[in-house]
Motif scaffolding. Sequence first.
Motif, PDB file in Angstrom:
ATOM      1  N   ALA A  82     -25.646  11.252  11.191  1.00 15.21           N
ATOM      2  CA  ALA A  82     -25.559  11.859   9.868  1.00 15.21           C
ATOM      3  C   ALA A  82     -24.101  12.206   9.603  1.00 15.21           C
ATOM      4  CB  ALA A  82     -26.433  13.099   9.783  1.00 15.21           C
ATOM      5  N   ALA A  83     -23.825  12.672   8.395  1.00 22.80           N
ATOM      6  CA  ALA A  83     -22.444  13.010   8.064  1.00 22.80           C
ATOM      7  C   ALA A  83     -21.931  14.142   8.934  1.00 22.80           C
ATOM      8  CB  ALA A  83     -22.340  13.386   6.592  1.00 22.80           C
ATOM      9  N   MET A  84     -22.764  15.151   9.147  1.00 19.51           N
ATOM     10  CA  MET A  84     -22.398  16.286   9.986  1.00 19.51           C
ATOM     11  C   MET A  84     -23.552  16.564  10.924  1.00 19.51           C
ATOM     12  SD  MET A  84     -20.525  18.875   7.287  1.00 19.51           S
ATOM     13  CE  MET A  84     -21.935  18.894   6.166  1.00 19.51           C
ATOM     14  N   SER A  85     -23.297  16.555  12.229  1.00 24.80           N
ATOM     15  CA  SER A  85     -24.343  16.782  13.207  1.00 24.80           C
ATOM     16  C   SER A  85     -24.594  18.280  13.368  1.00 24.80           C
ATOM     17  CB  SER A  85     -23.952  16.182  14.555  1.00 24.80           C
ATOM     18  OG  SER A  85     -23.752  14.799  14.438  1.00 24.80           O
ATOM     19  N   PRO A  86     -25.877  18.692  13.466  1.00 24.20           N
ATOM     20  CA  PRO A  86     -26.171  20.112  13.673  1.00 24.20           C
ATOM     21  C   PRO A  86     -25.792  20.550  15.074  1.00 24.20           C
ATOM     22  CG  PRO A  86     -28.179  18.812  13.804  1.00 24.20           C
ATOM     23  CD  PRO A  86     -27.092  17.873  13.369  1.00 24.20           C
ATOM     24  N   ALA A  87     -25.605  21.851  15.256  1.00 24.50           N
ATOM     25  CA  ALA A  87     -25.295  22.386  16.579  1.00 24.50           C
ATOM     26  C   ALA A  87     -26.499  22.260  17.497  1.00 24.50           C
ATOM     27  CB  ALA A  87     -24.874  23.846  16.463  1.00 24.50           C
ATOM     28  N   GLU A  88     -26.261  22.324  18.795  1.00 22.57           N
ATOM     29  CA  GLU A  88     -27.353  22.297  19.757  1.00 22.57           C
ATOM     30  C   GLU A  88     -28.270  23.507  19.528  1.00 22.57           C
ATOM     31  OE1 GLU A  88     -28.050  19.937  21.836  1.00 22.57           O
ATOM     32  OE2 GLU A  88     -26.258  18.758  21.371  1.00 22.57           O
ATOM     33  N   GLU A  89     -29.547  23.329  19.857  1.00 23.42           N
ATOM     34  CA  GLU A  89     -30.550  24.353  19.564  1.00 23.42           C
ATOM     35  C   GLU A  89     -30.243  25.672  20.263  1.00 23.42           C
ATOM     36  OE1 GLU A  89     -33.510  26.070  17.603  1.00 23.42           O
ATOM     37  OE2 GLU A  89     -32.862  23.996  17.300  1.00 23.42           O
ATOM     38  N   PHE A 107     -26.590  32.363  18.129  1.00 26.65           N
ATOM     39  CA  PHE A 107     -25.979  32.949  16.939  1.00 26.65           C
ATOM     40  C   PHE A 107     -27.021  33.596  16.026  1.00 26.65           C
ATOM     41  CE2 PHE A 107     -22.504  30.029  18.115  1.00 26.65           C
ATOM     42  CZ  PHE A 107     -21.481  30.959  18.154  1.00 26.65           C
ATOM     43  N   ALA A 108     -28.266  33.143  16.116  1.00 26.37           N
ATOM     44  CA  ALA A 108     -29.336  33.771  15.342  1.00 26.37           C
ATOM     45  C   ALA A 108     -29.546  35.217  15.781  1.00 26.37           C
ATOM     46  CB  ALA A 108     -30.632  32.976  15.495  1.00 26.37           C
ATOM     47  N   LEU A 109     -29.298  35.491  17.052  1.00 30.92           N
ATOM     48  CA  LEU A 109     -29.405  36.855  17.566  1.00 30.92           C
ATOM     49  C   LEU A 109     -28.102  37.632  17.387  1.00 30.92           C
ATOM     50  CD1 LEU A 109     -31.289  36.109  20.908  1.00 30.92           C
ATOM     51  CD2 LEU A 109     -32.270  37.078  18.805  1.00 30.92           C
ATOM     52  N   TRP A 110     -26.985  36.950  17.522  1.00 35.78           N
ATOM     53  CA  TRP A 110     -25.670  37.605  17.525  1.00 35.78           C
ATOM     54  C   TRP A 110     -25.214  38.016  16.134  1.00 35.78           C
ATOM     55  CZ3 TRP A 110     -20.983  35.631  15.494  1.00 35.78           C
ATOM     56  CH2 TRP A 110     -19.826  36.313  15.871  1.00 35.78           C
TER      57      TRP A 110
END
Length: 308
Positions: A279-286, A292-295
């Motif tokens: 894809a144009a921009m690859s998502p970060a690793e899970e 970061f969802a917690l931080w």
Amino acid sequence: MESNSDRPTVMVTNDDGIDAPGLQALVRALVSSDQFQVFVSAPEREQSAVSHSSTVLTVMHAKPVEIDGAIAFAVSGTPADCTSLGISKALFTSVPDLVISGINKGSNCGYHIIYSGTVAGAREAFLHNIPAVSLSYDWYGRGGRRSADDYELAAEACLPIISGILAEIRKNTYPRNSFLNINVPADVVNHKGYRLTKPGNSMNKLGWKQVTSQAQGEEMISAMVLAPRPSSILESGAVGDTKNKNFMFIRKLLEFQVEDGGTDYSSLLEGYISVSPLAAMSPAEEDSHSYFALWLPLLNQCFSSSTI
């Protein structure tokens, strides 16, 4: 410039330059198959590792070039520029059905995808909703020295997937949410077929080496091209007196980082033609996303408390 043929139109670009043997072999294979109209919009000179850089506020030139069976232009810009111009209808009178970038001299796997002008040539088409493929050949891989004839074999090995893509495009069943990054193994004669893969984290770790002259730098670059994967780290001291001096440096390969199995590069080493949707921009690793969802909420709480 446009033919009345019902054959699908393929536009070829690359980052090694329009005279590169990989591009020339690919165009010959496409033309010889008599299945496609072939356009070429490729850099007039070497543009390796320029990534997705684009020309802005500078006049760009396109010069007609003779390539049998194709309508071809050498362009003064980057691979992304060449694709952008080629699909714009400013250079050719029709928009290609498929853009192919390559065949690159050397693989483009793992983190090298970020640097690759070859991949960028395909990505630019994808950004404009045009199906695209980047093709690379593991020229420096295992199995001894390569010859120009190996590019012909690599091109022939890729024709079935190119024809298959165009068949799906004609049926309006080809997905438009990705483009393909294809890497052909060094021993192309004995390849094991296509394998669906994902990018790993393989890459050349690079450093800098001080040189005393332009000639010395060019000599060392030539040596690096002949031996692109050294096993030992090259040490170099820092510069000395900096007064009234112009220092010169070249990139030096420090080591080649290889990831675990199951990815594009490992599949290439196993002898498969690696096919990775990008894809144009690859998502970060899970796991990174989970961290970061917690931080981030905690950071928001700290920020809110400090403003009270």
